[in-house]
Design an enzyme around this catalytic site. Structure first.
Site, PDB file in Angstrom:
ATOM      1  N   ARG A  29       0.836  -1.208   0.000  1.00 31.19           N
ATOM      2  CA  ARG A  29       0.000   0.000   0.000  1.00 31.19           C
ATOM      3  C   ARG A  29       0.863   1.247   0.000  1.00 31.19           C
ATOM      4  O   ARG A  29       0.646   2.178  -0.762  1.00 31.19           O
ATOM      5  CB  ARG A  29      -0.926   0.001   1.223  1.00 31.19           C
ATOM      6  CG  ARG A  29      -1.823   1.240   1.276  1.00 31.19           C
ATOM      7  CD  ARG A  29      -2.296   1.577   2.669  1.00 31.19           C
ATOM      8  NE  ARG A  29      -1.166   1.826   3.524  1.00 31.19           N
ATOM      9  CZ  ARG A  29      -1.097   1.461   4.806  1.00 31.19           C
ATOM     10  NH1 ARG A  29      -2.093   0.851   5.382  1.00 31.19           N
ATOM     11  NH2 ARG A  29      -0.023   1.728   5.521  1.00 31.19           N
ATOM     12  N   TYR A  86     -15.398  -7.885   2.050  1.00 27.58           N
ATOM     13  CA  TYR A  86     -14.305  -6.964   2.361  1.00 27.58           C
ATOM     14  C   TYR A  86     -13.655  -6.570   1.034  1.00 27.58           C
ATOM     15  O   TYR A  86     -13.068  -7.405   0.350  1.00 27.58           O
ATOM     16  CB  TYR A  86     -13.307  -7.650   3.294  1.00 27.58           C
ATOM     17  CG  TYR A  86     -12.351  -6.704   3.944  1.00 27.58           C
ATOM     18  CD1 TYR A  86     -12.601  -6.214   5.227  1.00 27.58           C
ATOM     19  CD2 TYR A  86     -11.193  -6.297   3.302  1.00 27.58           C
ATOM     20  CE1 TYR A  86     -11.722  -5.349   5.836  1.00 27.58           C
ATOM     21  CE2 TYR A  86     -10.312  -5.427   3.905  1.00 27.58           C
ATOM     22  CZ  TYR A  86     -10.580  -4.950   5.167  1.00 27.58           C
ATOM     23  OH  TYR A  86      -9.705  -4.081   5.768  1.00 27.58           O
TER      24      TYR A  86
END
Length: 171
Positions: A29, A86
């Protein structure tokens, strides 16, 4: 039940692969953020029969709000009556990535409620979900939570403004 439906045991390998790489995602990320991508997650939950509708609503809303994002989804929790979806989203950042995600998240929150999902799951409600949670609960549900909060926290010191909005501020 899974065997009757054609499911097959996969052994320990998938779980071991996840365990080996579970801490890599935050580092990936950070690299993606540095390269100009927005990386976010969001969750919802719903009844089994409604999961395809919920999945489609979230995915299509993200595509509409963000252009051509990469939208990934997995089931994080399963229950007798349903499961949690999710989502992980990766998209190019625009000039204001925080506002970009806030617009997308607001649209997704409305889509989740409209599609019959719950606005939150194991991560709680919080300020990001407050308005959509109130819409999900409806006026009666919100009033019940407000009454419980007023009774148990008359001074209003526990999570002020976080759970459910009301006139004059949230509870």
């Amino acid at each position: 039940v899974l065997a009757r439906m054609g499911g097959e045991p996969l052994g320990a390998a998938p779980g071991e692969a996840w365990e080996h790489g579970r801490f890599s995602a935050p580092y990936l990320r950070d690299s993606l953020l540095a390269a100009g991508a927005t990386v976010e997650t969001l969750e919802s939950a719903g009844f089994w029969a409604n999961l395809p509708r919920l999945y489609d609503a979230v995915r299509l809303t993200l595509l509409g709000a963000l252009g051509a994002p990469l939208v990934m989804c997995h089931i994080s929790h399963v229950y007798e009556t349903g499961a949690s979806l999710y989502f992980t989203v990766v998209t190019p950042q625009d000039a204001d990535p925080v506002a970009q995600w806030e617009r997308a998240k607001t649209a997704v929150n409305a889509a989740i409620v409209e599609a019959g999902g719950t606005i939150t799951h194991h991560h709680g409600v919080g300020r990001d979900h407050r308005e959509a949670y109130a819409a999900e609960l409806g006026p009666v549900g919100a009033a019940v939570l407000q009454a419980v909060k007023a009774r148990l926290d008359p001074a209003g010191i526990l999570n002020p403004g976080v759970l459910v909005p009301q006139s004059g501020g949230g509870i």
